[in-house]
Design an enzyme around this catalytic site. Structure first.
Site, PDB file in Angstrom:
ATOM      1  N   ASP A   1      19.791 -30.445 -16.310  1.00 19.62           N
ATOM      2  CA  ASP A   1      18.638 -31.276 -16.676  1.00 19.62           C
ATOM      3  C   ASP A   1      18.521 -31.315 -18.201  1.00 19.62           C
ATOM      4  O   ASP A   1      19.045 -30.428 -18.877  1.00 19.62           O
ATOM      5  CB  ASP A   1      17.357 -30.688 -16.060  1.00 19.62           C
ATOM      6  CG  ASP A   1      16.217 -31.716 -15.973  1.00 19.62           C
ATOM      7  OD1 ASP A   1      16.418 -32.859 -16.417  1.00 19.62           O
ATOM      8  OD2 ASP A   1      15.142 -31.358 -15.457  1.00 19.62           O
ATOM      9  N   GLU A   2      17.839 -32.302 -18.741  1.00 21.54           N
ATOM     10  CA  GLU A   2      17.595 -32.413 -20.192  1.00 21.54           C
ATOM     11  C   GLU A   2      18.899 -32.346 -20.985  1.00 21.54           C
ATOM     12  O   GLU A   2      18.986 -31.688 -22.020  1.00 21.54           O
ATOM     13  CB  GLU A   2      16.655 -31.294 -20.678  1.00 21.54           C
ATOM     14  CG  GLU A   2      15.350 -31.180 -19.910  1.00 21.54           C
ATOM     15  CD  GLU A   2      14.293 -32.157 -20.382  1.00 21.54           C
ATOM     16  OE1 GLU A   2      14.591 -32.964 -21.274  1.00 21.54           O
ATOM     17  OE2 GLU A   2      13.178 -32.113 -19.820  1.00 21.54           O
TER      18      GLU A   2
ATOM     19  N   LYS B   1      13.790 -38.068 -12.922  1.00 23.78           N
ATOM     20  CA  LYS B   1      15.096 -37.424 -13.116  1.00 23.78           C
ATOM     21  C   LYS B   1      15.107 -36.009 -12.546  1.00 23.78           C
ATOM     22  O   LYS B   1      16.004 -35.627 -11.810  1.00 23.78           O
ATOM     23  CB  LYS B   1      15.457 -37.372 -14.612  1.00 23.78           C
ATOM     24  CG  LYS B   1      15.649 -38.733 -15.245  1.00 23.78           C
ATOM     25  CD  LYS B   1      16.109 -38.608 -16.683  1.00 23.78           C
ATOM     26  CE  LYS B   1      15.102 -37.908 -17.573  1.00 23.78           C
ATOM     27  NZ  LYS B   1      13.819 -38.635 -17.731  1.00 23.78           N
ATOM     28  N   THR B   2      14.096 -35.242 -12.943  1.00 27.27           N
ATOM     29  CA  THR B   2      14.046 -33.863 -12.470  1.00 27.27           C
ATOM     30  C   THR B   2      13.849 -33.835 -10.957  1.00 27.27           C
ATOM     31  O   THR B   2      14.418 -33.010 -10.253  1.00 27.27           O
ATOM     32  CB  THR B   2      12.924 -33.100 -13.193  1.00 27.27           C
ATOM     33  OG1 THR B   2      13.155 -33.213 -14.594  1.00 27.27           O
ATOM     34  CG2 THR B   2      12.905 -31.643 -12.814  1.00 27.27           C
TER      35      THR B   2
ATOM     36  N   ARG C   1       3.958 -37.372 -21.734  1.00 27.64           N
ATOM     37  CA  ARG C   1       3.504 -36.263 -20.874  1.00 27.64           C
ATOM     38  C   ARG C   1       2.235 -36.667 -20.132  1.00 27.64           C
ATOM     39  O   ARG C   1       1.850 -36.062 -19.150  1.00 27.64           O
ATOM     40  CB  ARG C   1       3.187 -34.990 -21.691  1.00 27.64           C
ATOM     41  CG  ARG C   1       4.317 -34.348 -22.482  1.00 27.64           C
ATOM     42  CD  ARG C   1       5.546 -34.148 -21.684  1.00 27.64           C
ATOM     43  NE  ARG C   1       6.475 -35.260 -21.873  1.00 27.64           N
ATOM     44  CZ  ARG C   1       7.443 -35.559 -21.023  1.00 27.64           C
ATOM     45  NH1 ARG C   1       7.612 -34.871 -19.921  1.00 27.64           N
ATOM     46  NH2 ARG C   1       8.265 -36.564 -21.254  1.00 27.64           N
TER      47      ARG C   1
ATOM     48  N   GLN D   1      14.647 -38.887 -25.635  1.00 26.99           N
ATOM     49  CA  GLN D   1      13.910 -37.627 -25.668  1.00 26.99           C
ATOM     50  C   GLN D   1      14.714 -36.515 -26.305  1.00 26.99           C
ATOM     51  O   GLN D   1      14.456 -35.334 -26.087  1.00 26.99           O
ATOM     52  CB  GLN D   1      13.479 -37.222 -24.261  1.00 26.99           C
ATOM     53  CG  GLN D   1      12.446 -38.157 -23.671  1.00 26.99           C
ATOM     54  CD  GLN D   1      11.901 -37.621 -22.350  1.00 26.99           C
ATOM     55  OE1 GLN D   1      11.203 -36.632 -22.303  1.00 26.99           O
ATOM     56  NE2 GLN D   1      12.246 -38.295 -21.265  1.00 26.99           N
TER      57      GLN D   1
HETATM   58  P1  ATP Z   1      10.933 -36.361 -18.048  1.00 25.78           P
HETATM   59  O1  ATP Z   1      11.839 -37.330 -18.727  1.00 25.78           O
HETATM   60  O2  ATP Z   1       9.611 -36.279 -18.721  1.00 25.78           O
HETATM   61  O3  ATP Z   1      11.584 -35.041 -17.812  1.00 25.78           O
HETATM   62  P2  ATP Z   1      11.543 -37.069 -15.316  1.00 25.78           P
HETATM   63  O4  ATP Z   1      12.352 -38.304 -15.389  1.00 25.78           O
HETATM   64  O5  ATP Z   1      12.253 -35.802 -15.106  1.00 25.78           O
HETATM   65  O6  ATP Z   1      10.598 -36.993 -16.608  1.00 25.78           O
HETATM   66  P3  ATP Z   1       9.936 -36.276 -13.069  1.00 25.78           P
HETATM   67  O7  ATP Z   1       9.208 -35.181 -13.725  1.00 25.78           O
HETATM   68  O8  ATP Z   1      11.013 -35.948 -12.118  1.00 25.78           O
HETATM   69  O9  ATP Z   1      10.472 -37.295 -14.182  1.00 25.78           O
HETATM   70  O10 ATP Z   1       8.916 -37.245 -12.326  1.00 25.78           O
HETATM   71  C1  ATP Z   1       7.723 -37.694 -12.956  1.00 25.78           C
HETATM   72  C2  ATP Z   1       6.585 -37.762 -11.935  1.00 25.78           C
HETATM   73  O11 ATP Z   1       6.789 -38.835 -11.037  1.00 25.78           O
HETATM   74  C3  ATP Z   1       6.491 -36.518 -11.088  1.00 25.78           C
HETATM   75  O12 ATP Z   1       5.153 -36.223 -10.832  1.00 25.78           O
HETATM   76  C4  ATP Z   1       7.220 -36.913  -9.827  1.00 25.78           C
HETATM   77  O13 ATP Z   1       6.808 -36.160  -8.716  1.00 25.78           O
HETATM   78  C5  ATP Z   1       6.830 -38.370  -9.700  1.00 25.78           C
HETATM   79  N1  ATP Z   1       7.845 -39.175  -8.955  1.00 25.78           N
HETATM   80  C6  ATP Z   1       9.130 -39.354  -9.286  1.00 25.78           C
HETATM   81  N2  ATP Z   1       9.757 -40.165  -8.414  1.00 25.78           N
HETATM   82  C7  ATP Z   1       8.837 -40.533  -7.485  1.00 25.78           C
HETATM   83  C8  ATP Z   1       8.846 -41.374  -6.312  1.00 25.78           C
HETATM   84  N3  ATP Z   1       9.951 -41.994  -5.908  1.00 25.78           N
HETATM   85  N4  ATP Z   1       7.699 -41.490  -5.638  1.00 25.78           N
HETATM   86  C9  ATP Z   1       6.566 -40.853  -6.039  1.00 25.78           C
HETATM   87  N5  ATP Z   1       6.488 -40.073  -7.132  1.00 25.78           N
HETATM   88  C10 ATP Z   1       7.603 -39.897  -7.849  1.00 25.78           C
HETATM   89 MG    MG Z   2      12.387 -34.042 -16.272  1.00 26.48          MG
END
Ligand code: ATP
Ligand code: MG
Length: 711
Positions: free
Chosen positions: A215-216, A31-32, A600, A246
């Site tokens: 975000d969040e 997402k981020t 995490r 979350q």
């Molecule tokens: P959270 O809910 O904990 O905030 P999130 O959904 O925001 O998580 P991110 O932090 O953006 O998730 O991504 C999680 C990990 O996966 C990061 O290390 C990111 O770089 C990696 N990632 C996300 N998408 C891809 C992709 N398409 N290919 C490779 N790595 C990815």
């Molecule tokens: Mg995130």
């Protein structure tokens, strides 16, 4: 090309035409990553200037990371891009338009401790019984009203209690106004009211922020939602990113419903779901999914991963909190030998008070660490004293700062004098500084007191005059010496005094570093620095680049990821917290918190609990957390001392703690030659068991169990 590193669903979100979007997805699904790539896409493909983009996130740390990531991808400078927290961004708007917001130019921010003291004074001044109306409750009431956008006049009292709280709220607002200070909730509330009532400013910002990204989002409260809606206006595109599983700030007014509301209020919002997790191993993800499935009323998301199953979770049943800490530190040492860096490891816990024992164990083994949150650098007493001086230099009417510095270091101004000043301030509706001047004019004080007070006034005025033309770090240095604070702490004996002096000196460094970075260049440096100190969440306490273990509460771990994660204190009453055990909604929030903590972890997750824990000054015995039982037993490897392995209980699928053995970790033992010691660790079974013992005389040794006797 920025799209290359994204999967099809992520690409769809990043390259969608400008419009509303809701990205609803589980932990670690990118997402981020989508949000940061979207900003880059907008600038590079849609040719939107960074000036027209606003990105909001939850913590200063996250904001900082987001800026770094975006800047590393962008080819153009991104200084005009606004990235920050709701509080930080509101603050910026209020600084720019202080007059329209009805604030003095040098208005200061009250942190929650200052707010508490101010409320306590207001309650005393109103002569309200503070047993019936404790300041903590009043503080809670006031913040809750503000979070729901209600001024004192807009609160509907349900009973006499409410009426009194409203009276306190009103008196507190008046006192803040007089002193030229705003609390955290006010930063948002005042910005909201400013934009709502001032059409010109509203248009200014609505025209500016063509694209808003949050975000969040699951942790926004009612006020933040309104704030966002107002800024978005009719035309701007809003992308929100969130995960209902979350949401962990319900206790602070966050509303999960905002996610539902968004699709209604922002019509045409496109919903995008991301289902692939890129962060964790298959096992960690399975365990986290099994846990969160226990919650009802979820929006429902399935997360999967391509990643290998990886190692099982390690659950450690400790004898007590010291044993738990030793276990964690020992594992960290093993991992270090296996080529892991310290910064790849995080220790998460439910409550800040848990960190002390962990810190002690880390120190004992010489392992560098950083604590996020907790007693933040800017919350330490000596730093608050120094900041109070800086605040009063910037604004004489800052009452909380006045109270803090008037007799620190001691200058013969006693409680009676201070009460007289407070009375006068109350009677004439003035600030403490004004009241002091008035009383001096009236020759109210004894000659000795009067000369002490005059010296105080002269000190402040002369420091202000001298520091006017100085650079910020020189201002800080001058204040530390002239105020007598340095001398005051120099006199404090031992380690503690030394630490305080070091902390104060660090403030000069912080000021220097702050001006170098020049982030908030549109305001006077001192005001900007003070605001930074009030808003910053302690990110600066150790060198960011130093390789060290990261310690933080699960709440502050949101959005972050670490190859190795330890969750300490997984026992009933601590986690889930005893205050939430009788309320199903609160219990679900605790479970979400556990889900946040577990997700995490990228490669390896440890969860530990102590059967016996000393907290808040007393010892108590608790069972393993129900959350451990909710994880399928097959995904867990349990470690504890045992001579007998109990038969797995086939009636339950969840994890069951093993029975206790003859020796326990933490137990006092005796050895014929080495003398008395304490058991630190046990490995193996039966008589082959190896026990690590720390002996009082000869240090730590690993022994075969048969040579030991219990005491
Ligand atoms: P959270 O809910 O904990 O905030 P999130 O959904 O925001 O998580 P991110 O932090 O953006 O998730 O991504 C999680 C990990 O996966 C990061 O290390 C990111 O770089 C990696 N990632 C996300 N998408 C891809 C992709 N398409 N290919 C490779 N790595 C990815
Ligand atoms: Mg995130």
């Amino acid at each position: 090309m920025i799209l290359n590193s994204l999967n099809p669903a992520q690409q769809e979100a990043v390259k969608a035409p400008l419009g509303h979007q809701l990205i609803l997805a589980g932990a670690g699904s990118g997402k981020t990553r989508v949000l940061t790539h979207r900003v880059v896409w907008l600038v590079e493909q849609e040719k939107i200037s960074p000036f027209n983009i606003l990105a909001v996130t939850f913590t200063n740390k996250a904001a900082h990371e987001m800026r770094t990531r975006i800047e590393s991808m962008l080819k153009v400078p991104a200084r005009t891009l606004w990235i920050g927290t709701f509080h930080g961004l509101s603050h910026r708007i209020l600084r720019a338009h202080w007059q329209q917001a009805g604030l003095p130019q040098s208005f200061q921010i009250l942190d929650s401790d200052d707010q508490f003291r101010m409320i306590r004074r207001v309650i005393n001044a109103l002569k309200v019984d503070d047993d019936k109306f404790p300041p903590k409750e009043a503080q809670w009431f006031i913040n809750a009203q503000k979070e729901d956008c209600r001024d004192p006049g807009q609160v509907e009292p349900r009973d006499y209690t409410d009426q009194t709280f409203i009276k306190i709220y009103q008196a507190y607002q008046d006192a803040c106004q007089r002193a030229g200070v705003v609390d955290f909730a006010d930063l948002l509330f005042k910005t909201y009211k400013l934009l709502q009532t001032n059409a010109e400013l509203r248009t200014l910002y609505q025209t500016r922020f063509r694209s808003i990204l949050v975000d969040e989002f699951q942790d926004t409260n009612a006020m933040q939602y309104n704030w966002l809606k107002l800024l978005a206006g009719e035309k701007n595109a809003v992308m929100i990113v969130g995960d209902d599983d979350q949401s962990i700030y319900g206790w602070r007014g966050a509303r999960i419903e905002n996610l539902h509301k968004f699709s209604i209020d922002f019509s045409g919002a496109k919903v995008i779901r991301l289902e692939q997790n890129y962060r964790s191993t298959g096992t960690i993800l399975k365990a986290a999914n099994a846990l969160i499935e226990q919650n009802e009323g979820r929006m429902g998301k399935e997360l999967w991963t391509d990643d290998a199953a990886g190692e099982r979770l390690t659950v450690y049943a400790a004898f007590n909190e010291a044993d738990e800490a030793f276990f964690i530190v020992n594992r960290i040492r093993d991992l270090l030998l296996n080529q892991h860096n310290l910064r790849e490891m995080a220790i998460l816990y439910r409550s800040n008070a848990q960190s002390r024992v962990l810190e002690e164990a880390l120190m004992q083994f010489g392992i560098p660490y950083r604590v996020y949150g907790g007693l933040r650098y800017f919350d330490r007493a000596e730093i608050k004293d120094a900041l109070a001086y800086l605040r009063i230099l910037a604004n004489r009417y800052d009452d909380p700062a006045f109270e803090r510095v008037i007799n620190t270091p001691a200058r013969g101004i006693g409680d009676r004098t201070l009460s007289a000043i407070r009375e006068q301030a109350k009677a004439t509706d003035a600030t403490l500084w004004q009241a002091l001047e008035a009383l001096i004019n009236q020759k109210y004080f004894s000659p000795r007191t009067e000369s002490a007070l005059n010296a105080f006034i002269a000190l402040i005025n002369s420091m202000a005059a001298k520091s006017e033309t100085l650079a910020l770090n020189k201002q800080v240095e001058l204040m530390l010496n002239a105020s007598g604070l340095m001398d005051h702490y120099r006199k404090e004996k031992g380690e503690k005094g030394l630490t305080r002096l070091e902390n104060l000196e660090e403030l000069i460094n912080a000021a220097h570093q702050f001006t170098q970075e020049g982030i908030q260049d549109e305001m006077p440096p001192l005001a900007a620095f003070l605001a930074y100190a009030a808003l910053e969440s302690g990110d600066d306490q150790a060198d960011t680049y130093e390789d060290c273990v990261q310690l933080m509460t699960m709440h502050s771990s949101k959005g972050l990821e670490f190859p190795v994660v330890f969750i300490a204190g997984c026992e009933e009453e601590l986690f889930p917290h005893y205050m939430s055990m009788s309320d199903p909604h609160k219990l679900e929030e605790e479970r979400r918190l556990c889900y946040v903590g577990m997700t995490r972890a990228m490669r390896k997750l440890f969860m530990t609990y102590a059967e016996n824990r000393r907290m808040h000054g007393r010892e108590s015995y608790h069972r393993a957390s129900r959350f451990l039982h909710e994880i399928p037993a097959a995904l867990i490897e349990e470690i504890r001392f045992r001579t007998k392995v109990s038969r797995p209980d086939t009636n339950r699928t969840g994890y069951q703690p093993q029975a206790m053995g003859r020796f326990r970790i933490g137990q006092e033992v005796n050895h014929r030659i080495f003398g008395d010691g304490t058991v630190l660790d046990c490995e193996g079974d039966g008589d082959d068991m190896k026990v690590t013992v720390r002996f009082a005389k000869v240090g730590t040794k690993v022994l075969v169990v048969s040579y030991l006797t219990t005491k």
